[in-house]
Design a protein around this motif. Structure first.
Motif, PDB file in Angstrom:
ATOM      1  N   ARG A  96       0.274  11.259   6.891  1.00  0.00           N
ATOM      2  CA  ARG A  96      -1.144  11.648   6.796  1.00  0.00           C
ATOM      3  C   ARG A  96      -2.041  10.418   6.855  1.00  0.00           C
ATOM      4  N   GLU A 121       0.645  19.730  12.572  1.00  0.00           N
ATOM      5  CA  GLU A 121       0.179  21.118  12.592  1.00  0.00           C
ATOM      6  C   GLU A 121      -0.925  21.321  11.557  1.00  0.00           C
ATOM      7  N   GLN A 122      -0.736  20.751  10.376  1.00  0.00           N
ATOM      8  CA  GLN A 122      -1.706  20.892   9.299  1.00  0.00           C
ATOM      9  C   GLN A 122      -3.042  20.240   9.644  1.00  0.00           C
ATOM     10  N   ARG A 158       7.158  23.696   4.624  1.00  0.00           N
ATOM     11  CA  ARG A 158       5.815  23.958   5.151  1.00  0.00           C
ATOM     12  C   ARG A 158       4.856  24.324   4.019  1.00  0.00           C
ATOM     13  N   GLY A 162       2.857  21.145   4.442  1.00  0.00           N
ATOM     14  CA  GLY A 162       2.212  21.490   5.700  1.00  0.00           C
ATOM     15  C   GLY A 162       1.215  22.618   5.544  1.00  0.00           C
ATOM     16  N   ASP A 163       1.022  23.362   6.623  1.00  0.00           N
ATOM     17  CA  ASP A 163       0.120  24.510   6.637  1.00  0.00           C
ATOM     18  C   ASP A 163       0.947  25.769   6.410  1.00  0.00           C
TER      19      ASP A 163
END
Length: 393
Positions: A96, A121-122, A158, A162-163
């Motif tokens: 990130r 993806e996030q 995830r 993640g998202d």
């Protein structure tokens, strides 16, 4: 000019393919950076490269060492639970930060650095997969329960890093998968439209120590024996058996044995044992290779037209070994049970029967024709131009 961020695990075989692609992107005027463990990445990509630090489980932790006897689904479960999941959770914050600092147009995530795909993806970053093995497309096809279990593990990851609403498998981008192999080697199959076979990323690599080239006798066949960098705990006995096989044929062959753990001793005068070697340069002078059917070693050997004796241990290696045998470019032996006599006979076969060399050369041509780093760079540039999202930071 575009910016490309390679997300790599602390594994040499997974970093090496990115080196040539990154060099080609740089030559084309783009900016390149890595996210990973600098102590592992920098010796391979060069000290001047931009490496954004990511955490990782301690690589010397005994808990990460899979018992040599562990095989099949049990070995895969161990890999995910002890290494890949903790690695993803450790790397995510660093990835990130790298995305926010470097602002890549495209993130390229190694298959085993699944945090790369999840974070991309996030954050809405276009991303591709660096597929260092083609076995990921087929190896679990006959193991639906294992694939179902991995899907549950990935969904848990995830939710944590993640998202939660995401749907793309972080092992395989739905936009672009760079596969460092060729269709000729992989064989028939129905692959997604995003999969691009680009051949191995063969390029110059930093060499940190000298190699005694004068030791090689040009009058003898040269055999490279290697189990890669991640099998030291399992390989000592096998490497010794290989050395014995060559020693019994010292009138016609010599061997360079790669022994990172320093466990092989008492070899004959025609066997050179080294902790590390300049593999690409050595392959130019070899006649055959004995290996564990690691994807990089197999593709690099075949790229040079060298027939193989393959002794798969676990993970994707049985699949890659099957590809070698099906292509007619090598002989498969059993890692635990092959004696020095078995290994010697296999070596005699691939060196003396011309069909194996001819098949290796044929597959090598297909790997070269796939284009390597230059074609991989073109696909990445096309992804930049076609991406639906420009990135949200």
């Amino acid at each position: 000019m575009s910016r490309f961020l390679f997300v790599v695990p602390p594994l040499v075989g997974h970093i090496n393919p990115t080196v040539g692609v990154a060099a080609e992107l740089t030559r084309r005027g783009h900016q390149v950076a890595w996210a990973g463990v600098p102590e592992v990445v920098e010796p391979l990509v060069g000290e001047q490269a931009a490496v954004h630090r990511c955490a990782a489980p301690p690589l010397n932790d005994p808990a990460l060492l899979r018992p040599p006897s562990l095989r099949g689904p049990a070995a895969l479960k161990f890999l995910w639970e002890r290494f890949l999941v903790p690695l993803a959770e450790a790397m995510a914050p660093g990835i990130r930060s790298a995305v926010r600092e470097f602002r890549p147009d495209v993130l390229i995530a190694d298959q085993q650095a699944v945090a790369g795909g999840l974070v991309a993806e996030q954050l809405g970053v276009a991303w591709a997969t660096s597929a260092t093995t083609s076995a990921g497309f087929t190896a679990l096809a006959d193991l639906p329960k294992v694939e179902e279990w991995i899907a549950e593990v990935l969904q848990g990851l995830r939710r944590r890093i993640g998202d939660p609403a995401g749907t793309v498998d972080p092992r395989l981008s739905d936009r672009l998968v760079l596969t460092f192999s060729s269709r000729e080697l992989v064989g028939p199959g129905n692959f997604g439209g995003q999969v691009r076979f680009v051949g191995p990323s063969v390029s110059s690599r930093p060499v940190t120590s000298g190699f005694p080239w004068e030791w090689l006798d040009p009058g003898l066949a040269t055999v490279l024996v290697t189990l890669g960098t991640a099998n030291g705990e399992a390989g000592g006995d096998f490497l010794t058996r290989c050395a014995e096989a060559v020693g019994a044929r010292s009138d016609r062959m010599q061997a360079v044995v790669v022994d990172p753990s320093g466990t092989v001793s008492g070899t004959g005068e025609r066997v050179l044992v080294r902790r590390g070697v300049p593999q690409l340069a050595l392959l130019e002078r070899c006649d055959a290779v004995i290996c564990h059917a690691g994807h990089n070693t197999v593709c690099e050997a075949l790229w040079h037209g060298r027939p193989l004796v393959v002794a798969p241990i676990r993970d994707d290696q049985p699949t890659i070994a099957g590809q070698v045998v099906d292509a007619g470019a090598g002989v498969r032996v059993r890692f635990n049970r092959a004696t020095a006599d078995h290994l010697g006979t296999a070596l005699d076969t691939v060196l003396d029967e011309p069909g194996f060399r001819a098949a290796a050369v044929r597959v090598g041509r297909s790997l070269r024709a796939s284009g390597g780093p230059a074609v991989a760079a073109v696909h990445l540039e096309q992804l930049v131009r076609s991406r639906a999202l420009s990135g949200r930071f």
